[in-house]
Design a protein around this motif. Structure first.
Motif, PDB file in Angstrom:
ATOM      1  N   ILE A  22      40.830  37.591  35.041  1.00  0.00           N
ATOM      2  CA  ILE A  22      41.623  38.705  34.524  1.00  0.00           C
ATOM      3  C   ILE A  22      41.189  40.029  35.149  1.00  0.00           C
ATOM      4  O   ILE A  22      42.022  40.881  35.487  1.00  0.00           O
ATOM      5  CB  ILE A  22      41.531  38.771  32.985  1.00  0.00           C
ATOM      6  N   GLU A  23      39.887  40.200  35.323  1.00  0.00           N
ATOM      7  CA  GLU A  23      39.385  41.414  35.983  1.00  0.00           C
ATOM      8  C   GLU A  23      39.925  41.516  37.406  1.00  0.00           C
ATOM      9  O   GLU A  23      40.343  42.594  37.853  1.00  0.00           O
ATOM     10  CB  GLU A  23      37.854  41.402  36.006  1.00  0.00           C
ATOM     11  N   GLU A  24      39.936  40.404  38.119  1.00  0.00           N
ATOM     12  CA  GLU A  24      40.428  40.404  39.497  1.00  0.00           C
ATOM     13  C   GLU A  24      41.946  40.565  39.545  1.00  0.00           C
ATOM     14  O   GLU A  24      42.476  41.220  40.451  1.00  0.00           O
ATOM     15  CB  GLU A  24      40.014  39.105  40.201  1.00  0.00           C
ATOM     16  N   CYS A  25      42.644  40.000  38.567  1.00  0.00           N
ATOM     17  CA  CYS A  25      44.096  40.154  38.515  1.00  0.00           C
ATOM     18  C   CYS A  25      44.498  41.609  38.283  1.00  0.00           C
ATOM     19  O   CYS A  25      45.534  42.061  38.783  1.00  0.00           O
ATOM     20  CB  CYS A  25      44.676  39.273  37.406  1.00  0.00           C
ATOM     21  N   PHE A  66      52.698  37.108  32.592  1.00  0.00           N
ATOM     22  CA  PHE A  66      53.068  37.944  33.737  1.00  0.00           C
ATOM     23  C   PHE A  66      54.572  38.210  33.760  1.00  0.00           C
ATOM     24  O   PHE A  66      55.012  39.301  34.128  1.00  0.00           O
ATOM     25  CB  PHE A  66      52.607  37.281  35.038  1.00  0.00           C
ATOM     26  N   LYS A  67      55.365  37.235  33.353  1.00  0.00           N
ATOM     27  CA  LYS A  67      56.809  37.430  33.307  1.00  0.00           C
ATOM     28  C   LYS A  67      57.159  38.487  32.263  1.00  0.00           C
ATOM     29  O   LYS A  67      57.984  39.382  32.502  1.00  0.00           O
ATOM     30  CB  LYS A  67      57.484  36.102  33.003  1.00  0.00           C
ATOM     31  N   LEU A 103      55.392  35.182  40.285  1.00  0.00           N
ATOM     32  CA  LEU A 103      54.781  33.969  40.836  1.00  0.00           C
ATOM     33  C   LEU A 103      53.510  34.289  41.603  1.00  0.00           C
ATOM     34  O   LEU A 103      52.538  33.510  41.576  1.00  0.00           O
ATOM     35  CB  LEU A 103      55.780  33.248  41.747  1.00  0.00           C
ATOM     36  N   TRP A 104      53.487  35.429  42.269  1.00  0.00           N
ATOM     37  CA  TRP A 104      52.295  35.834  43.012  1.00  0.00           C
ATOM     38  C   TRP A 104      51.136  36.096  42.069  1.00  0.00           C
ATOM     39  O   TRP A 104      50.001  35.686  42.342  1.00  0.00           O
ATOM     40  CB  TRP A 104      52.598  37.087  43.832  1.00  0.00           C
ATOM     41  N   MET A 105      51.416  36.739  40.934  1.00  0.00           N
ATOM     42  CA  MET A 105      50.353  37.013  39.968  1.00  0.00           C
ATOM     43  C   MET A 105      49.793  35.723  39.378  1.00  0.00           C
ATOM     44  O   MET A 105      48.580  35.582  39.178  1.00  0.00           O
ATOM     45  CB  MET A 105      50.871  37.914  38.843  1.00  0.00           C
ATOM     46  N   GLU A 106      50.677  34.762  39.113  1.00  0.00           N
ATOM     47  CA  GLU A 106      50.184  33.478  38.605  1.00  0.00           C
ATOM     48  C   GLU A 106      49.303  32.793  39.646  1.00  0.00           C
ATOM     49  O   GLU A 106      48.249  32.236  39.328  1.00  0.00           O
ATOM     50  CB  GLU A 106      51.351  32.560  38.244  1.00  0.00           C
ATOM     51  N   GLU A 107      49.728  32.856  40.893  1.00  0.00           N
ATOM     52  CA  GLU A 107      48.936  32.260  41.972  1.00  0.00           C
ATOM     53  C   GLU A 107      47.575  32.930  42.092  1.00  0.00           C
ATOM     54  O   GLU A 107      46.550  32.259  42.276  1.00  0.00           O
ATOM     55  CB  GLU A 107      49.702  32.397  43.295  1.00  0.00           C
ATOM     56  N   ARG A 108      47.554  34.243  41.962  1.00  0.00           N
ATOM     57  CA  ARG A 108      46.290  34.976  42.061  1.00  0.00           C
ATOM     58  C   ARG A 108      45.369  34.636  40.898  1.00  0.00           C
ATOM     59  O   ARG A 108      44.163  34.508  41.069  1.00  0.00           O
ATOM     60  CB  ARG A 108      46.549  36.487  42.096  1.00  0.00           C
ATOM     61  N   HIS A 112      41.610  33.046  41.441  1.00  0.00           N
ATOM     62  CA  HIS A 112      40.366  33.654  40.956  1.00  0.00           C
ATOM     63  C   HIS A 112      39.631  32.720  39.994  1.00  0.00           C
ATOM     64  O   HIS A 112      38.412  32.572  40.073  1.00  0.00           O
ATOM     65  CB  HIS A 112      40.665  34.987  40.270  1.00  0.00           C
ATOM     66  N   PHE A 113      40.373  32.108  39.087  1.00  0.00           N
ATOM     67  CA  PHE A 113      39.773  31.218  38.095  1.00  0.00           C
ATOM     68  C   PHE A 113      39.081  30.043  38.779  1.00  0.00           C
ATOM     69  O   PHE A 113      37.911  29.732  38.498  1.00  0.00           O
ATOM     70  CB  PHE A 113      40.856  30.706  37.144  1.00  0.00           C
TER      71      PHE A 113
END
Length: 267
Positions: A22-25, A66-67, A103-108, A112-113
């Protein structure tokens, strides 16, 4: 005889991995200039998703958060989220091109996780203490990973963290259609294991979902508040449930105790 193991925060460190992701997102959101304050948007969206889908495995999907965040940002000049906005459909400003950002945020998030888990798995404390014991146990006993999550998410976690030689059956709440501590979930698990509940033991970090959920079905359980806590003694917990409850200072200590208990049941 069967060993039931919770996955998150029992076998793998999901809480710190989640915090890291979450910090990286938040950094990714800012660098992509998606608008608004990431943390306030995320916490409000997460609360709505959890409330809306309570008891459903989908309440853990970051994609939904994210959506919803993008919905709100696109309908607010400031990107600020309030109770009226988060509770509305908020579809006026969302466009086809915005799907790529969601979709990009979910991928990120997953990147990270899983990166955190991969790094953590290489540490000596796992390689020499936890993983060899899991592998050895899985050669002696049927092991079931029982978890409240979506199948895809848990497959990603396991493949990124646990050793290849570890043998198990994975059962997720998404597959069952019900979450722990429901009767439906534990009945399904016992059916898949084809075992009597009194001949099984469950290890988990969540008192309500894992420990009491198992005990209501006659399954012995060990509560593990901290994967790597200090101390070496497993202690009995006073309980009026049908099966015994113990508490252990660490996962490794709990595994040792569970192995001994199960083999004593065979005699």
């Amino acid at each position: 005889m069967a060993l039931f193991l919770d996955l998150d925060n029992t076998l793998l460190p999901s809480k710190p991995a989640y915090d890291f992701a979450i910090e990286e997102c938040a950094k990714d959101w800012e660098e992509r200039k998606l608008g608004g304050d990431f943390f306030s948007l995320y916490e409000s969206a997460r609360k709505k998703v959890k409330n809306q889908l309570k008891g459903h495995s989908s309440n853990r999907l970051r994609l939904l958060c994210f959506k919803l965040m993008m919905d709100v940002v696109k309908n607010s000049k400031t990107g600020k989220i309030d109770s009226h906005e988060v509770g509305s459909l908020a579809t006026r400003g969302f466009q086809t091109k915005d799907i790529a950002d969601v979709l990009w945020m979910e991928e990120r998030y997953h990147f990270h996780f899983l990166s955190y888990l991969k790094t953590e798995s290489k540490k000596d404390i796992y390689q020499t203490n936890l993983f060899p014991r899991l592998i050895d146990l899985s050669k002696k006993l049927p092991v079931f990973l029982t978890t409240n999550e979506t199948l895809r998410t848990q497959l990603l976690k396991v493949s990124s963290f646990l050793p290849d030689q570890f043998q198990f059956t994975l059962i997720t709440s998404e597959e069952v259609g019900f979450e722990k501590p429901s009767t439906e979930f534990f009945s399904y698990v016992l059916g898949e294991a084809n075992q009597n509940p009194e001949d099984c033991i469950l290890l988990g970090d969540n008192w309500e979902d894992d420990v009491l959920g198992a005990n209501r079905h006659g399954i012995a359980s060990i509560h593990i508040p901290n994967m790597w806590g200090e101390g070496g003694d497993v202690k009995t917990c006073p309980s009026d449930t049908p099966a015994p409850i113990w508490t252990a200072p660490s996962t490794v200590t709990a595994l040792k105790f569970a192995e001994l208990w199960l083999f004593q049941r065979q005699k």
